[in-house]
Design an enzyme around this catalytic site. Structure first.
Site, PDB file in Angstrom:
ATOM      1  CG  HIS A  26      -6.416   2.539   2.428  1.00 37.82           C
ATOM      2  ND1 HIS A  26      -5.579   2.238   3.479  1.00 37.82           N
ATOM      3  CD2 HIS A  26      -5.900   1.902   1.348  1.00 37.82           C
ATOM      4  CE1 HIS A  26      -4.601   1.463   3.040  1.00 37.82           C
ATOM      5  NE2 HIS A  26      -4.779   1.243   1.751  1.00 37.82           N
TER       6      HIS A  26
ATOM      7  CD  GLU B 167      -6.565  -2.187  -0.190  1.00 39.90           C
ATOM      8  OE1 GLU B 167      -5.622  -2.242  -0.965  1.00 39.90           O
ATOM      9  OE2 GLU B 167      -6.739  -1.258   0.605  1.00 39.90           O
TER      10      GLU B 167
END
Ligand code: PGA
Length: 254
Positions: A96, A168
């Site tokens: 992430h 993302e």
């Protein structure tokens, strides 16, 4: 075909009690036995054992962790490994952008995490995405290609199909400004073709590609309608159980 999947990344939010109330409400109000989607909750580590007891034994609902260390055991104070998580969760987020930024995780470390997770039969959710400056220089596709090749390029066709890829764009995470659906489809198509070049069309079509970055109940229909989008990795909107349920209905319907 890739499975439709929605992933709640709760980050560092909710007490155990709040998380229990959330899950209880969700289980009572969402028709998870009928919806043709997989749903993964990634709560803080402290909540996993409690929520695990509440999860119905059904193959469409999963618990995941937000991170793990890249080694199985050792003198790493404060860390948790895939070896410990293997009996608690089925999936783990890897790479992430908040981990890359705040914990300085590099692609080399992420590659080790992927290998370790797969060795324990855990499914990595591999996050990739470019910062705004890279997009402004029109380098976003090559940037993502490097991330994917470095972290996943060594995997066998069997192993890569155990990985979920989350695109993302960093500039869309937590900003309230999702990428435009045209930008999203372009990137997902690019990722699919990177996979196809190496593994062929069947394997590439089997890998779930989810979008993350300010995805919520109002833009989910447009995002999930993109041909190469198989679901979402959702932060802020996943903290509100009503919004999460709406997103679930939208994904089930597209
Ligand atoms: P967001 O977070 O939905 O709040 O943008 C997504 C993520 O960080 O995975």
């Amino acid at each position: 075909m890739a499975k439709k999947m929605m992933i709640a990344n709760w980050k560092m939010h909710l007490t155990i009690q709040e998380a229990q109330q959330y899950l209880q409400y969700f289980l009572q109000h969402f028709p998870y036995t009928e919806a043709p989607i997989n749903i993964l909750f990634c709560p803080p580590l402290t909540h996993i054992a409690t929520l695990q007891k509440m999860m119905p034994a059904i193959s469409s609902l999963y618990l995941g962790a937000q991170n793990c260390h890249h080694q199985a055991q050792g003198a790493f104070t404060g860390e948790v490994s895939a070896y410990m998580l293997k009996d608690m969760v089925t999936h783990v987020l890897v790479g992430h952008s908040e981990r890359r930024k705040y914990a300085k995780e590099t692609d080399d470390i992420l590659k080790k995490k992927i290998d370790l997770l797969l060795s324990y039969k855990l499914q990595p959710i591999f996050c990739c995405g470019e910062p705004m400056v890279v997009r402004q220089h029109n380098q976003h596709i090559s940037f993502i290609q490097t991330q994917i090749n470095t972290c996943l390029g060594h995997l066998s066709p069997q192993a890569i199909q155990r990985v979920v890829i989350a695109y993302e764009p960093i500039w869309a995470i937590g900003t309230g400004q999702a990428a435009h659906s045209v930008q999203i489809q372009t990137m997902h198509q690019a990722i699919r073709s990177i996979l196809q070049q190496q593994y062929g069309p069947t394997v590439a079509q089997n890998i779930s590609l989810v979008y993350g970055g300010s995805c919520h109940e109002k833009n989910a229909a447009e995002i999930f309608s993109c041909q190469d989008v198989d679901g979402g990795l959702i932060g802020s909107a996943a903290l509100d159980v009503e919004k999460w349920i709406k997103i679930g209905h939208i994904l089930a319907a597209v």
